[in-house]
Structure formats: C-alpha cells, structure tokens
Design a protein around this motif. Structure first.
Motif: not given
Length: 349
Positions: A132, A134, A162-165, A167-168, A177-178, A181
């Motif tokens: 990923l 970032i 951010g949300d992508t990081a 989620n990963w 999924d969450c 952070r």
C-alpha cells in the motif's frame, strides 16, 4: 588580639576555615556544572557502532541503515530527496478510544514494514497483504490534525493518514474493515512532548527535549552486544535471542558487558554527542521474536532479566516499578551523521 576579643570579631582561624570551605564549594559547583552540561574534553574509545536501526512506525519493523542523521527528534535516513524516514514519526491508534496500539497487544505489528516510495510517499507491506502506498501528510494538510493517547493517557498531536491506510491496518492487525488509524507527526508545526515532573526529578539530566516523537521515552536507545551475549549465557538452553528483540537504535560492539550503565557522555563518530539520561527498562515486547511475531511461552528473556537486572535505587523504583533494565536512553547534545563502523567514545575521567 585584645581588640578582637573585646569586640567579638572572629579569629584568623575562623576566616581561614571559611575561605577553605568556600573554595571547596566553588570547585564542587564548577565540577558539577561541567559534568552535567559541558561536552568532555577527553574521550576514550570503547568500541564501534555495529548496527544502526530506524523504526518509522512505532512498534512495527525496523530498518537497518548504514548511516543516519541524528536530530533532536531521533535518527532519520540520509537521502537526496525531500522525504526521509524518521524514527517513530508514525503511530497506530484506536479510532474510538484514541489509545495507541503496539506489538505488546498485537505482536503481528512487528511484521509491518515501511519503505520510501518516491519523494512524497511511503509503502507499507506485511505478510499476505497487498502493498500500500501512502502519501505522507504535509503542512498544508494540518486540518486533519487530531490527538491520540500514549503512556499514562498523555495526549500527543498527530495528523491522520487517511481511510485507505486505516482500512489496510485494520484488516491486517484486527481482521476487520475498521478500528485502527495511522497517524504522522508534522515536525514543523506540532508541539514537542513535556516530560512528567517525577521523571525529571528522579533523573536529573533528563530534559523535555530528550523525549522522542512517539517513542516510549527518549529519541535514542543504545545497547551493547556484550550485554546481550552475557544475557544469552544465563538463559535456558532452549531460548535464543537476537538484538532486534530489544529494538535499539544503536548497537555497540567491543565494550564490556553492562559497561554502558556507567557511561555519562557518548560520542559516535566525530560530531554526534549524547548524554546518558536513564536506564532502559524492559517489557513483554522483548519476549516476541521480531521475525515470526511469536511470543516465547515462558516470557524469556524478560524472566531471566528480572533475576539479575532489577533497579535498586529506591527513587528509580518508585518511578519505574519492578521492570528490569537493559540498555540506556540517550539525549542528544550535538547533532551529526553516524555510520556503521564509527568508533564509540565515552568521557575519559
């Protein structure tokens, strides 16, 4: 003399004694001031720097370096581009409670790696996860600033990545999924931490500027190969350890076991100078293999360390508790670039 006795003036012996005491007091004060604030004039070599490691994300995998810049916020990579990897500038925290998360609770975090990816991004990787990219937050993104909590509910500022990081991280660490952070420290606009008064009262050379960004304590931690080797001789036959279990920034080769406990000043190479500010107390993280993220069933080597490396000073015990110590925390006095193979010097008393 008669007039001295008549009017009660002190004798010459009295004034001589006062003069000697004042001279001794002045000498003591100058020696104390020199020993705590002034860089030594004489040094002796005690070994060489054998390993140099930066930990970009708190409690995740480290990166072995050949050279690094030493700044007040910790070590950072030497590169031509604008982006550098800095020690513990990223932190993982719970999105609801804002509490920081570490490999003490989630050992698999030790298998998360981060590398530079261009001039403005890093790349995360972990077993069975896609890589990923970032984008590292910049000053212009200060609207994302928030807080998270580290030890003793100390609040520190961070900027969310951010949300992508998120989620990963959540998928890898929590299998959800969450929940988690990723935060990043903006050095130019975010305030530095303030040390607890009880810490500064106990460890007299400890200053606020010695605190790391998101590290447990200071910006630098040093250990010696000889101390780790001595620990190995005390462990049960089935237990093996490697230096990375203790997560030092600096590993020294060539010194005597536990000699580092008494080092007051340390110089690495020609310019980087540090002060020894306190022992490094140890926790359950030392029992987790950094290559497999598996914890040693009988909590070794922590159990063995507790048998012979407990703090004995009552004041330290009150602040640090019953944790054993191995290695030393350093505060930066003079910045500079250090390299693997550099000579390690200490004050020649």
């Amino acid at each position: 003399m008669l007039w001295q006795k008549a009017y009660g003036f002190p004798s010459p012996l009295f004034w001589g004694t006062v003069s000697v005491l004042l001279a001794l007091l002045v000498r003591w004060w100058h020696q104390k001031r020199k020993s705590t604030n002034s860089v030594p004039e004489k040094w002796r070599c005690v070994g060489e720097l054998s390993e140099l490691t930066v930990f970009p994300i708190k409690s995740c995998a480290g990166i072995s370096l050949e050279e690094a810049e030493c700044t007040e916020c910790g070590i950072q990579t030497v590169s031509d581009g604008p982006l550098k990897l800095r020690d513990r500038f990223f932190i993982v925290y719970d999105e609801k409670t804002e509490e920081f998360k570490t490999a003490r609770t989630y050992p698999k975090m030790l298998l998360i790696n981060v590398t530079l990816d261009g001039n403005d991004a890093v790349k995360l990787s972990a077993p069975n996860m896609p890589e990923l990219q970032i984008k590292v937050p910049q000053d212009s993104e200060s609207n994302k600033r928030t807080h998270c909590k580290i030890w003793n509910n100390e609040k520190v500022e961070t900027v969310d990545c951010g949300d992508t990081a998120a989620n990963w991280l959540s998928k890898y660490v929590l299998n959800q999924d969450c929940g988690l952070r990723l935060g990043y420290y903006l050095a130019d606009i975010m305030p530095r931490r303030v040390a607890a008064e009880k810490l500064k009262q106990c460890f007299k050379t400890f200053k606020n500027k010695d605190l790391g960004v998101y590290s447990d304590l200071t910006s630098f931690m040093l250990m010696t190969e000889s101390s780790i080797d001595d620990l190995r001789t005390r462990l049960p036959p089935h237990v093996s350890i490697i230096s990375r279990q203790f997560r030092p920034n600096f590993l020294v080769r060539g010194s005597l076991p536990y000699e580092e406990d008494k080092w007051k000043w340390i110089r690495i190479g020609e310019t980087a100078v540090f002060k020894n500010v306190k022992p490094c107390t140890r926790c359950v993280l030392t029992t987790i293999n950094p290559d497999t993220a598996i914890m040693e069933p009988k909590r070794e080597p922590l159990r063995t360390l507790k048998g012979y490396r407990q703090l004995t000073d009552p004041a330290m015990l009150k602040v640090e508790g019953s944790s054993p110590a191995l290695g030393i925390h350093l505060g930066l006095h003079n910045s500079g670039t250090v390299r693997v193979g550099d000579s390690i010097f200490v004050e020649d008393e």
